[in-house]
Design an enzyme around this catalytic site. Structure first.
Site, short mmCIF file in Angstrom:
data_model
loop_
_atom_site.label_atom_id
_atom_site.label_comp_id
_atom_site.label_asym_id
_atom_site.label_seq_id
_atom_site.Cartn_x
_atom_site.Cartn_y
_atom_site.Cartn_z
N ASP A 1 0.84 -1.20 0.00
CA ASP A 1 0.00 0.00 0.00
C ASP A 1 0.88 1.25 0.00
OD1 ASP A 1 -2.19 -1.66 0.24
OD2 ASP A 1 -2.33 -1.43 2.43
N LYS A 2 0.26 2.35 -0.37
CA LYS A 2 1.01 3.62 -0.43
C LYS A 2 1.68 3.93 0.93
CE LYS A 2 0.38 8.50 -1.41
NZ LYS A 2 -0.59 9.59 -1.59
#
Ligand code: URA
Length: 262
Positions: free
Chosen positions: A102-103
């Site tokens: 994920d970011k």
């Protein structure tokens, strides 16, 4: 193998640049200038030269990358910076990320141009373990840990998660641990968190469902505020590798990952 593919996999540059070099007459095969990018060559016996220097075939590449938070795991994004923005010094033609983080997740991300390797590592039946270090708001009692380990429902219509391993490292109040937590801006989320329980630890899973670690912990009432992947199979993220840094995997590391895939 095609001449342009050979050159692109030999750290000479992107496939489209390589084609231009060939058309411009900068490339020789067995001492003869060749201007056809599609020419078939034998990489084991033909001598390929670029500007009169012999080109060695790089072949498959495997990188260990320490992903910082704030970057998207994708080749391109219209808004955000991506993990590819860190790979300036190497030829990334045909290279892709193995799985996704994920970011806001940090840590170990593998990059390769070996499609088979990627497929095998991500294939759930291979049961390759991925270990994540987390900090979360909440606490984990014995029943929560049992559920995480045995399998838990994390989304509508989804089957139980596969057996996992959980190890709690620290557990207490946020005010006790806030200085140890890597993302110190948590204070901005909500001042009520000050008197909240927090927990850190390692969760090891064998699948790769979307936001899996966050969703598993959420199912037992824990809200992840920091997440870092620390290992894939027997391969650990080297602490000497700073955020945003990468290095090639060693032959031993590659062989040992392939060994786990058998
Ligand atoms: N699980 C998550 O929730 N996020 C990641 O980035 C990786 C695993």
């Amino acid at each position: 193998m095609r001449l342009d593919k050979f050159l692109a996999q030999s750290s000479l540059g992107r496939r489209k640049n390589v084609r231009t070099y060939i058309k411009e007459g900068r490339v020789k095969v067995n001492k003869e200038v060749i201007t056809k990018p599609a020419m078939e060559i034998k990489e084991s016996s033909d001598v390929i030269e670029y500007l009169d220097k012999v080109v060695r075939y790089t072949g498959k590449v495997y990188y260990m990358f320490n992903k910082p938070a704030g970057y998207i795991t994708a080749r391109k994004d219209t808004v955000n910076k991506t993990v590819f923005d860190f790979f300036h010094d190497v030829n990334m033609e045909g290279v892709f990320h193995v799985g996704r983080l994920d970011k806001d997740t940090e840590g170990l991300l593998l990059m390769t141009n070996d499609g088979e390797f990627e497929h095998q590592l991500m294939y759930p039946e291979k049961h390759i373990e991925k270990t994540y270090f987390f900090w979360a708001l909440g606490f984990l009692d014995e029943e929560d840990m049992k559920q995480l380990e045995q399998g838990i429902y994390i989304g509508k219509g989804e089957i139980l998660t596969k057996p996992a391993k959980i190890e709690v490292q620290k557990s207490g109040m946020y005010k006790e641990f806030k200085h140890e937590m890597p993302n110190k801006d948590l204070q901005n989320i909500d001042s009520d968190h000050y008197n909240q329980p927090v927990v850190s630890g390692y969760l090891t899973i064998k699948e790769g469902r979307k936001h899996q670690v966050k969703r598993m912990l959420k199912s037992v009432g824990c809200y992840v505020v920091y997440l870092k992947r620390v290992s894939i199979g027997g391969l650990m993220l080297h602490e000497s590798l700073g955020k945003g840094q990468y290095r090639s995997l060693t032959d031993v590391e590659i062989q040992s990952l392939f060994g786990e895939l058998r």
